[in-house]
Design a protein around this motif. Sequence first.
Motif, PDB file in Angstrom:
ATOM      1  N   GLU A 109       0.838  -1.208   0.000  1.00 25.78           N
ATOM      2  CA  GLU A 109       0.000   0.000   0.000  1.00 25.78           C
ATOM      3  C   GLU A 109       0.862   1.243   0.000  1.00 25.78           C
ATOM      4  OE1 GLU A 109      -3.344   0.600   2.806  1.00 25.78           O
ATOM      5  OE2 GLU A 109      -3.457  -1.600   2.769  1.00 25.78           O
ATOM      6  N   CYS A 110       1.913   1.235   0.851  1.00 25.97           N
ATOM      7  CA  CYS A 110       2.799   2.405   0.954  1.00 25.97           C
ATOM      8  C   CYS A 110       3.436   2.687  -0.400  1.00 25.97           C
ATOM      9  CB  CYS A 110       3.896   2.163   1.991  1.00 25.97           C
ATOM     10  SG  CYS A 110       3.294   2.023   3.657  1.00 25.97           S
ATOM     11  N   VAL A 111       3.981   1.637  -1.008  1.00 23.46           N
ATOM     12  CA  VAL A 111       4.694   1.823  -2.276  1.00 23.46           C
ATOM     13  C   VAL A 111       3.743   2.336  -3.360  1.00 23.46           C
ATOM     14  CG1 VAL A 111       5.951   0.642  -4.117  1.00 23.46           C
ATOM     15  CG2 VAL A 111       6.446   0.093  -1.717  1.00 23.46           C
ATOM     16  N   THR A 112       2.572   1.735  -3.427  1.00 21.39           N
ATOM     17  CA  THR A 112       1.606   2.154  -4.436  1.00 21.39           C
ATOM     18  C   THR A 112       1.255   3.626  -4.281  1.00 21.39           C
ATOM     19  OG1 THR A 112       0.675  -0.036  -4.051  1.00 21.39           O
ATOM     20  CG2 THR A 112      -0.488   1.370  -5.611  1.00 21.39           C
ATOM     21  N   GLY A 113       1.011   4.001  -2.995  1.00 21.45           N
ATOM     22  CA  GLY A 113       0.660   5.402  -2.722  1.00 21.45           C
ATOM     23  C   GLY A 113       1.752   6.334  -3.196  1.00 21.45           C
ATOM     24  N   ALA A 114       3.014   5.994  -2.863  1.00 24.92           N
ATOM     25  CA  ALA A 114       4.128   6.868  -3.200  1.00 24.92           C
ATOM     26  C   ALA A 114       4.275   6.967  -4.719  1.00 24.92           C
ATOM     27  CB  ALA A 114       5.417   6.339  -2.579  1.00 24.92           C
ATOM     28  N   VAL A 115       4.153   5.841  -5.395  1.00 24.71           N
ATOM     29  CA  VAL A 115       4.304   5.840  -6.862  1.00 24.71           C
ATOM     30  C   VAL A 115       3.236   6.703  -7.504  1.00 24.71           C
ATOM     31  CG1 VAL A 115       4.133   4.401  -8.926  1.00 24.71           C
ATOM     32  CG2 VAL A 115       5.481   3.623  -6.949  1.00 24.71           C
ATOM     33  N   GLU A 116       2.004   6.618  -6.963  1.00 27.70           N
ATOM     34  CA  GLU A 116       0.916   7.444  -7.509  1.00 27.70           C
ATOM     35  C   GLU A 116       1.217   8.916  -7.338  1.00 27.70           C
ATOM     36  OE1 GLU A 116      -2.938   6.403  -5.919  1.00 27.70           O
ATOM     37  OE2 GLU A 116      -2.805   4.494  -7.007  1.00 27.70           O
ATOM     38  N   THR A 117       1.680   9.261  -6.128  1.00 28.48           N
ATOM     39  CA  THR A 117       2.005  10.661  -5.840  1.00 28.48           C
ATOM     40  C   THR A 117       3.038  11.174  -6.840  1.00 28.48           C
ATOM     41  OG1 THR A 117       1.706  10.151  -3.502  1.00 28.48           O
ATOM     42  CG2 THR A 117       2.734  12.253  -4.039  1.00 28.48           C
ATOM     43  N   MET A 118       4.010  10.324  -7.146  1.00 29.74           N
ATOM     44  CA  MET A 118       5.107  10.765  -8.002  1.00 29.74           C
ATOM     45  C   MET A 118       4.809  10.597  -9.494  1.00 29.74           C
ATOM     46  SD  MET A 118       7.333  12.031  -6.089  1.00 29.74           S
ATOM     47  CE  MET A 118       8.775  12.144  -7.132  1.00 29.74           C
ATOM     48  N   SER A 119       3.600  10.159  -9.775  1.00 30.28           N
ATOM     49  CA  SER A 119       3.325   9.827 -11.188  1.00 30.28           C
ATOM     50  C   SER A 119       3.532  11.031 -12.096  1.00 30.28           C
ATOM     51  CB  SER A 119       1.902   9.266 -11.318  1.00 30.28           C
ATOM     52  OG  SER A 119       0.997  10.247 -10.822  1.00 30.28           O
ATOM     53  N   GLY A 120       3.205  12.250 -11.600  1.00 28.91           N
ATOM     54  CA  GLY A 120       3.411  13.464 -12.414  1.00 28.91           C
ATOM     55  C   GLY A 120       4.868  13.610 -12.801  1.00 28.91           C
ATOM     56  N   VAL A 121       5.740  13.497 -11.801  1.00 30.11           N
ATOM     57  CA  VAL A 121       7.179  13.703 -12.040  1.00 30.11           C
ATOM     58  C   VAL A 121       7.726  12.627 -12.967  1.00 30.11           C
ATOM     59  CG1 VAL A 121       9.425  13.809 -10.901  1.00 30.11           C
ATOM     60  CG2 VAL A 121       7.398  14.730  -9.756  1.00 30.11           C
ATOM     61  N   THR A 122       7.334  11.369 -12.694  1.00 28.69           N
ATOM     62  CA  THR A 122       7.897  10.279 -13.479  1.00 28.69           C
ATOM     63  C   THR A 122       7.429  10.342 -14.927  1.00 28.69           C
ATOM     64  OG1 THR A 122       6.138   8.908 -12.571  1.00 28.69           O
ATOM     65  CG2 THR A 122       8.341   8.636 -11.631  1.00 28.69           C
ATOM     66  N   GLN A 123       6.190  10.777 -15.098  1.00 26.06           N
ATOM     67  CA  GLN A 123       5.696  10.877 -16.468  1.00 26.06           C
ATOM     68  C   GLN A 123       6.463  11.945 -17.233  1.00 26.06           C
ATOM     69  OE1 GLN A 123       1.433  11.266 -16.274  1.00 26.06           O
ATOM     70  NE2 GLN A 123       1.251   9.091 -15.680  1.00 26.06           N
ATOM     71  N   ASP A 124       6.717  13.098 -16.533  1.00 26.24           N
ATOM     72  CA  ASP A 124       7.500  14.183 -17.163  1.00 26.24           C
ATOM     73  C   ASP A 124       8.863  13.663 -17.602  1.00 26.24           C
ATOM     74  OD1 ASP A 124       5.488  15.874 -16.798  1.00 26.24           O
ATOM     75  OD2 ASP A 124       6.394  17.005 -15.125  1.00 26.24           O
ATOM     76  N   ALA A 125       9.461  12.827 -16.748  1.00 29.55           N
ATOM     77  CA  ALA A 125      10.811  12.319 -17.047  1.00 29.55           C
ATOM     78  C   ALA A 125      10.738  11.144 -18.021  1.00 29.55           C
ATOM     79  CB  ALA A 125      11.522  11.891 -15.764  1.00 29.55           C
ATOM     80  N   GLY A 126       9.535  10.692 -18.334  1.00 30.32           N
ATOM     81  CA  GLY A 126       9.359   9.556 -19.238  1.00 30.32           C
ATOM     82  C   GLY A 126       9.857   8.268 -18.633  1.00 30.32           C
ATOM     83  N   MET A 127       9.687   8.136 -17.320  1.00 25.45           N
ATOM     84  CA  MET A 127      10.274   6.997 -16.622  1.00 25.45           C
ATOM     85  C   MET A 127       9.170   5.972 -16.304  1.00 25.45           C
ATOM     86  SD  MET A 127      12.767   7.064 -13.369  1.00 25.45           S
ATOM     87  CE  MET A 127      11.545   7.192 -12.112  1.00 25.45           C
ATOM     88  N   ALA A 128       9.490   4.714 -16.512  1.00 32.23           N
ATOM     89  CA  ALA A 128       8.542   3.643 -16.212  1.00 32.23           C
ATOM     90  C   ALA A 128       8.850   3.076 -14.826  1.00 32.23           C
ATOM     91  CB  ALA A 128       8.672   2.533 -17.242  1.00 32.23           C
TER      92      ALA A 128
END
Lengths: 95, 895
Positions: B744-763
């Motif tokens: 749950e923790c990891v999923t939450g964190a990944v969701e939060t960072m989804s904006g940044v990771t998408q900008d960086a084009g990171m999977a």
Amino acid sequence: MASTEQLDQHQFRRKSRDRSIALLIAGLVLLLPPMVGASIIDFRPFGIPFSLVYVFVVWAMLIAGAAYLARHLRAAANSPTTNNLTTNGSVDRQR
Amino acid sequence: MLSVNLLLTVCLGYVVLLFVVAYVVDRKTRRRPIRWLQSPVIYTLSISIYCTSWTFYGAVGSAARNGLEFVTIYLGPTLVFIGWWWLLRKLIRIGRTYRITSIADLISSRYGKSASLAVLVTVIAVIATTPYIALQLQSVTRSYQVIAGETDANTTAFWIAAGMALFTILFGTRNLDANERHHGVVAAIALEAIVKLAALIAVGGFAVWGISEGVSDVFSDVPSELVTGLDEVFGPRWIVLTFLSATAIICLPRQFQVTVVENIEENHLSTASWLFPLYLFGMTLFIMPIAIVGLKVMPQGANPDLFVLTLPLVAERQELALLAFLGGFSSATSMVIVAAIAVSTMVSNHIVTPVALRVLAVGRAVSGDVRQILLVSRRVSIALILGLGFLYFRASGGSDALAAIGLIAFVGVAQFLPSLLGGIFWRGATRAGALYGLLVGFAFWAYTLFLPSFGGEVLLSADVLRDGPWGIAILRPQSLFGLVGMDPLVHAVVWSVGGNALTFVVVSSLSHASALERLQSTLFVDVFKSTGGEPSGVAVGTAEADDLLILARRILGDAPATRLFEELARSQGLTDGLPEPTDSVIARLERELAGSIGAASAHALVTRIAGRQPLGMTDLIEIADETQQLMETTRQLAEKSEELEETAHQLRRLNERLRSLDAQKDAFLSQVSHELRTPMTSIRSFSEILLDGEAVSRPERERFLGIINAESRRLTRLLDELLDMNRLEAGTSDMHLEPLDLAECVTGAVETMSGVTQDAGMAIRVEIGPEAMPIAGNADRVRQILINLISNAAKYNNAGSPRVDMRARQSGDRILLDIIDNGGGITRREATTVFEKFARGDRSDRSQGAGLGLPISRAIMRAMDGDLTVEFRPDGSSFFRLTFKLARGPVSSPE
């Protein structure tokens, strides 16, 4: 620090012992000839011949000095640094 | 006039009082010690038996005849007592440690437990005590005659002697105390000490303020010669008398008894060191005034020795005369009682016991009741000593001045001084030296002083006294070897004490000491250094425990002997039966016996029972032991200094550590200021441009304000992070731990960072198994760490298609979460610095973050009992690993 205190005490005791021998020597010098002979002078406080006054005053002062030193020397006698004899238990003392 | 009946009644009452005191105290002490009787004051009062009727009556007579000279008799003891630290203390320590029972015992013990030396000292003591006891009989008889009129002096003296003997026997020999202590007697003589002091002061006060009109009146029209004497008073006689009295206070058997043997507590001596001189001072203060008033008031030719009694009588003050008589009586009786006890102990221990043992001992066993023999022999000795005193009184005609008789005794006991002092201060003193010294001194004393004191009636005729034996002038007793024109007393002291000391020193240095002597000399001279040494025993002998028990019972009595043996058996770990007769057991037994019968007799007895040589290897080993003790002490000292060195070493290490920490702190501070300085500089410069105003276009202004705003945020974040770091490191941050689900923790964190990771084009690929992964942690903090790590991966990943894998697995009670990016990781060198504050990876540039992210994350992980580490794969690439603690209990939602 504790060790400084002990050192002070030790020196204090040695001082007391030195004073006790000084008192003894003073007594010997003041009460034996030739010093005591010097008390024969023509002066009579309260009409008492001076020699009599001299001997008794010196005597009283020796007693006072001994009384003063006795307290400190007793402490020195009881200190473990002066002597380390342990009272060996015996039948009599336990009785 | 005082009636004889009244006098006898009061005297009898007084004696009864003494009996009661002695009896009650004796009985009570038997059960348990009486506190106030164990006080230093009582000890001092018992020492004051030094003041006998010689002081009470004789000192006044002496003052009337020779002026101030009488004071010397009290100055000597004063000097000895104020110098107690140097001599008396050592004597008492030796006496207590080695159970010394008398001065004869001390001297014989010191010189190898020599029986012959003990006998010689005892004989001298008996002979020297005799005139002294005669003196007491004489003074009591004369004072009685003053009141009762001329009675037959011999009859009176006889009954007085008989009465005193009875009292002494009753209380001095009631039992064989293991220590020769007599509490009842000590209490009685303490009482007598008060009575005689009070009486003398009362008479003195009466003489000064009753008969005369104060001090000035007493001394008015008194020629100075009365005080300083017609001859030079402060001459050789003054010195000799001071020396003699100083010697007497140590060597008189009765003084040795009360000062050393009856001493209960070493500390008492320090009080006596000034209190006893004070007592003497009080006793002598009024002597001179009484003498002067007596000379003025009394008719020509009156005996000045009796002024203390006759002055109140002449002035018709009967109650005062009665008190004076009691005072004189007290001083005489207390002296006689203690002297008789002391000397009889010596006689029975050193003369009767050895003879009895020889007669009774058949083979190795001792038959007959030794205890009974000892008690009887003491009683007989007491009667004998008083009888001798009475005979001396008769023979000398009772006409001498009291002081002269007393001085004969003083010179007699002064013969002990060389052997005594040499014995406790000089290791080289030998038995032969002591023996010959004593013999020579004794012979000179008898020839020059004791025998002439009979006035030509005993052994030496008047002709011999005048012309010398066979008319040889050079052998005249009172001017021996041509030493003419000297005071007889000084003459006798020079010859006897001088000859004694010289013989002692010379023979000692020429003769060899036996092994036992050498051992004893070490024990005595070094009594303050030893640890309570045992008297030297016998070699491991053939002694049977039964024999030893029988012996102990005969001497110590049944109960104490049984107690002693039980105690010895216990100390050997035996529950019942008799102890093994080892060396230490035999030595201990010998010491206990020595307390009853003296060291020499005890040694002889035990040696006989043990059936061995009196000295074996053990004694030599004991001497060697002393050396060993010294070596042991040295070894301990060496250990101590090693310990100190170790401590110093540790201190040095700590100091170095502190210094390096200090340097780190300095470096950190300079970094912090540097980090703060960069945003501050840009904020300042852009705000200055804006303040300049006109030249700046609107879009530019907005851009500048944007920069200022961003830099301010960066500053705030930096400061927040520093504070956070500080709290975490200090351990003050209150971290609330709860069970969390890792997925749950990891999923939450990944969701939060989804904006940044998408900008960086990171999977981002998360690989967490279906099973629950409960971790112990703080939801917000875990999220903070994960976000930090993901954003790091996004920031620093320069790969073409950046990717992050997150894999979790359980390992024991730990849960490991690996965060692996394809950016190449960091090198091993970087791995050591990446967790330091303000460190940044090589791939970063200054603009991105302050470099506190990783250190903070690690600090948080550690605060949650986990860790953040860099792991390396075999191919050199690296990844971050979070280690969590496995949670126990139900998992709550992170929201």
